[in-house]
Design an enzyme around this catalytic site. Structure first.
Site, PDB file in Angstrom:
ATOM      1  CD  GLN A 191     -21.768 -18.699   3.644  1.00 24.93           C
ATOM      2  OE1 GLN A 191     -22.544 -18.631   4.604  1.00 24.93           O
ATOM      3  NE2 GLN A 191     -22.090 -18.509   2.381  1.00 24.93           N
ATOM      4  NE  ARG A 304     -29.932 -12.900  -4.657  1.00 21.13           N
ATOM      5  CZ  ARG A 304     -29.502 -13.026  -5.874  1.00 21.13           C
ATOM      6  NH1 ARG A 304     -30.280 -13.499  -6.666  1.00 21.13           N
ATOM      7  NH2 ARG A 304     -28.351 -12.700  -6.151  1.00 21.13           N
ATOM      8  CD  GLU A 705     -27.995 -18.247  -3.405  1.00 29.02           C
ATOM      9  OE1 GLU A 705     -27.251 -17.536  -4.341  1.00 29.02           O
ATOM     10  OE2 GLU A 705     -28.466 -17.662  -2.354  1.00 29.02           O
TER      11      GLU A 705
HETATM   12  N1  LUZ Z   1     -25.428 -12.420  -0.440  1.00 25.74           N
HETATM   13  C1  LUZ Z   1     -25.163 -10.966  -0.557  1.00 25.74           C
HETATM   14  C2  LUZ Z   1     -26.046 -13.096  -1.291  1.00 25.74           C
HETATM   15  O1  LUZ Z   1     -24.565 -10.517  -0.010  1.00 25.74           O
HETATM   16  N2  LUZ Z   1     -25.816 -10.458  -1.810  1.00 25.74           N
HETATM   17  C3  LUZ Z   1     -26.636 -11.257  -2.479  1.00 25.74           C
HETATM   18  O2  LUZ Z   1     -27.337 -10.661  -3.766  1.00 25.74           O
HETATM   19  C4  LUZ Z   1     -26.794 -12.638  -2.213  1.00 25.74           C
HETATM   20  N3  LUZ Z   1     -27.557 -13.402  -2.932  1.00 25.74           N
HETATM   21  C5  LUZ Z   1     -27.692 -14.683  -2.867  1.00 25.74           C
HETATM   22  C6  LUZ Z   1     -27.166 -15.205  -1.676  1.00 25.74           C
HETATM   23  N4  LUZ Z   1     -26.195 -14.368  -0.934  1.00 25.74           N
HETATM   24 MO1  MOS Z   2     -25.576 -17.258   0.578  1.00 26.37          MO
HETATM   25  S1  MOS Z   2     -27.570 -17.447   1.092  1.00 26.37           S
HETATM   26  O1  MOS Z   2     -24.771 -17.201   1.646  1.00 26.37           O
HETATM   27  O2  MOS Z   2     -25.254 -17.347  -1.024  1.00 26.37           O
END
Ligand code: LUZ
Ligand code: MOS
Length: 748
Positions: A191, A304, A705
């Site tokens: 990703q 988060r 999400e």
């Molecule tokens: N990835 C990240 C994430 O690097 N920062 C975030 O705030 C985040 N939030 C949701 C999923 N991936």
């Molecule tokens: Mo994420 S948990 O790869 O948005």
């Protein structure tokens, strides 16, 4: 359900990293995992393995020309263990051979002596020993200490939630090809192409421009390839760099489940206080995050968790503290929701307990305390939308929550051996990377002379439909048909400094950048036409592949226009950048405006528990979700249903079991139970209508999400059913609520 690659997927012809035809002379690499969770490496003898038939080399930490370091946020993670092992499955060495069978076959010939040290598996134990990653953080609002005395009821407890395996269909994989300039090109199932590029450059001691990362598509990721595709790509690159031949590295399911990180397990303490009429006055919570052996993305995930400590509720007095605790398990990592679901689970537990103490349905407390537009969140931002309350009320209007409760109660009165339960689950999820600088994107748009369009962005297509959404944006902006537009692979040489495709922001960020790039080309075209026809630029428009002057159709199709513009030397490519405006966060004050907006909605979950066999079943889930003006309703529906099922799995049947020595016991899909089609409830999804949205792309809100968190309702619906059997049953706040757990709850 229409996805760009539907036909390829259905026919099984979509090419993933492992399907790329390999160049002549390709070698295959198999990592050698640590057999134990914690210890000192005394001896690592690779000579017998190196002499094995077909083996070309066995690489260890000593063979790394640059830094033996792959840590992203904190540099605390070696690519290959040196000196010490910190979790079972940690790569110790890499066997490179003429075939995958030869590479794997030589593994037992590696001689390892490790002096075993006691492993720490529990986050609270790690915390007590001071094994903390970074520093604990606290978000606060109001004055929680003086609020307790004004509460009518105060309850407290402990909540535990387990980890979760991503079960992406495509396991981790990479193909590295050394280039004649001395660098490497790496096809990686990641990703985060730029993180892979930067890390490989660091490991090999190269400049980033010597490392090209290309991502064709992913067979699912869910966060599991945000940071944890890196190690495998770096190992393949290392071998290719050292040996001068292409190297392919793919994990099989057993290896992938055994060695890679998962959703963080959390253990938390909570205390909640309410007024007599059910207003939540105060909430205090401490989260112990099980980070595993190294930081990975844990600090961001921890953050988060704090952002979502109060989920969908306005609470005037809050103190939320979180600590990331280092243990001897594979580093836990991003998973859809990114620490948010773990926080929301704790608050729902607290509300459920408070509701029991007040003898009212939890839904009454939930509704009474829902965040309204303008309400302040503990991180200093006011909620910008009224869609949350509207989603609850719309759900109520469509399904009559009171009537549902009465129906469930009537069922329970007339059934002794089966009972039903109900739970409502509102979700409010902040949209943007909480790491502010990641909220940027660039897009490269080429219009070819036949009028077809190729687009490159940072967005990685992993099944979520982001490519289709970006094509929609380009089609609408240029006024042309979707079929003319194709998305290219995600490639660091075409689009540099990519943010991960994560945080539900892929379509928003890359869509906005694509829109800006398309507008540049459109502007050039309109100017050329206006100059040619002697009219104002403002009069010229392109709609449905036709050029209009005001309402008058000029006799010029898109294809003719492009051929004409090319001959007039109008540049037909554009590169544009986008940065989310107006977001900021102060990590000292822990206040700011971290999110562009919030994704919101409400679900009601109904469950049945079979009292003889103890088996829980989720019967139905009804959802009202705000997607704004959807860019692609079929995709959004699919994301909502899929996210929901993933959340239900996390809360009900997916259980990770480790031995006391820290070795995973549930290392295959035979022992790790994901919900199957038979476990799928009846799902009703309604998109909230007339939901205004200024910030997302073309009036759409993201969907990635947030729907996972509706699955939390499944836990509390089962709990509700259990309490219908035995009202005196103490609250069990330990997810997942597996069939074993419900069975035992009914037979104390
Ligand atoms: N990835 C990240 C994430 O690097 N920062 C975030 O705030 C985040 N939030 C949701 C999923 N991936
Ligand atoms: Mo994420 S948990 O790869 O948005």
């Amino acid at each position: 359900m229409k996805h760009d690659d539907t036909l390829l997927h259905v026919r099984g012809t979509a090419r993933y990293v492992r399907d790329i035809p390999v160049p002549q002379g390709t070698l295959y690499a198999a990592p050698v995992p640590s057999p134990i969770a914690h210890g000192k490496i005394k001896r690592l003898d690779t000579s017998a393995a190196a002499a094995h038939d077909g083996v070309v080399a066995v690489l260890t930490a000593r063979d790394i020309p640059g830094q033996n370091q792959i840590g992203n946020i904190i540099q605390d993670e070696p690519l290959l263990a040196a000196g010490e092992v910190d979790y079972a499955g940690q790569p110790l060495a890499l066997i490179v051979a003429e075939s995958m069978a030869a590479a794997r076959g030589a593994r037992p010939l590696i001689e390892i002596e490790i002096e075993s040290l006691p492993p720490t598996l529990d986050p609270r134990q790690a915390f007590a020993r001071g094994e903390i990653i970074g520093v604990p953080r606290t978000f606060a609002l109001g004055d929680v200490d003086q609020a307790w005395s004004r509460c009518h009821v105060v309850v407290n407890g402990r909540a535990d939630s387990g980890g979760q395996e991503h079960v992406y269909l495509e396991t981790q994989s990479a193909l590295a090809v050394r280039q004649d300039h001395g660098g490497v090109k790496v096809y990686s199932a990641t990703q985060s192409p730029t993180v892979v590029q930067r890390t490989i450059a660091r490991v090999l001691g190269l400049a980033m421009h010597q490392v090209e990362v290309d991502v064709p598509r992913l067979g699912g990721a869910f966060g599991g390839k945000e940071d944890q595709a890196t190690a495998w790509a770096a190992l393949a690159a290392l071998a290719s760099f050292r040996l001068g031949r292409p190297v392919k590295l793919t994990l099989n399911r057993h290896e992938d489940v055994g060695w890679t990180g998962k959703r963080h397990p959390y253990s938390s303490d909570y205390k909640i206080g309410l007024t007599e009429d059910g207003k939540i006055l105060a909430y205090e919570v401490t989260f112990y995050q099980n980070a595993g052996a190294s930081a990975d993305l844990s600090p961001a995930i921890l953050e988060r968790t704090l952002f979502h400590a109060t989920n969908s509720y306005f609470i005037p007095h809050v103190r939320a503290t979180a600590a990331s605790c280092r243990t001897n398990l594979p580093p836990f990592t991003a998973f859809r929701g990114f620490g948010g679901p773990q926080a929301m689970f704790v608050l729902e537990a607290a509300i459920t307990q408070a509701a029991a103490a007040l003898h009212v349905p939890a839904a009454e407390i939930q509704r009474k305390n829902l965040l309204r537009q303008g309400d302040e969140l503990p991180y200093g931002m006011g909620l910008e939308t009224d869609s949350l309350v509207r989603s609850w009320d719309e759900l109520d209007k469509r399904h009559d929550l009171k009537a549902c409760r009465a129906r469930v109660a009537a069922f329970n009165r007339s059934h002794a051996l089966t009972k039903k339960g109900l739970a409502v689950m509102p979700v409010c999820f902040g949209i943007s990377f909480t790491t502010t600088h990641l909220n940027q994107a660039v897009s490269l748009v080429h219009v070819y002379t036949d009028g077809s369009v190729g687009i490159s962005t940072a967005a990685v297509e992993m099944g979520q439909g982001v490519h289709r959404k970006i094509r929609r944006v380009a089609a609408r902006t240029l006024g042309i048909g979707l079929d003319r537009i194709r998305m290219e692979s995600t490639n660091t040489s075409r689009v540099a400094n990519t943010s991960p495709t994560a945080a539900s922001s892929g379509a928003d960020l890359n869509g906005q950048a694509t829109r800006l790039a398309c507008l540049q080309i459109l502007e050039r075209l309109r100017q050329a036409i206006a100059a040619d026809r002697g009219c104002l630029v403002e009069q010229i428009h392109i709609d449905r592949e036709e050029v209009l002057r005001g309402h008058e159709r000029l006799d010029l199709s898109w294809e003719e226009l492009i051929a004409w513009a090319y001959a007039r030397r109008v540049p037909l490519s554009a590169y544009a950048g986008y940065a989310t405006p107006g977001i900021h966060f102060d990590k000292v004050k822990e206040k700011g405006r971290p999110f562009a907006y919030h994704a919101v909605g409400t679900a009601v979950v109904e469950a049945t528990v079979d009292g003889l066999r103890g088996v829980p079943r989720i019967d139905s889930v009804k959802i009202v979700h705000d997607v704004g003006q959807s860019l692609d309703p079929a995709t959004d529906r699919g994301q909502i249903e899929g996210g929901l099922m993933q959340g239900i799995g996390w809360m009900t049947c997916e259980e990770l079991v480790y031995s006391p020595e820290g070795k995973i016991q549930t290392d295959s899909l035979a022992t790790y139970k994901v919900p199957d089609i038979g476990a799928t409830p009846e799902v009703t999804v309604h998109f909230l209508e007339d939901a205004p949205q200024q910030v997302g792309i073309l009036g759409a809100k993201t969907v990635g999400e947030p729907p996972l968190m509706y699955g939390i309702g499944a836990y509390f619906a089962i709990l509700d059913a259990l309490r219908a059997f035995r009202p005196e049953l103490p609250l069990i706040i330990q997810a997942p609520m597996t069939a074993e757990r419900t069975f035992r709850a009914l037979r104390p």
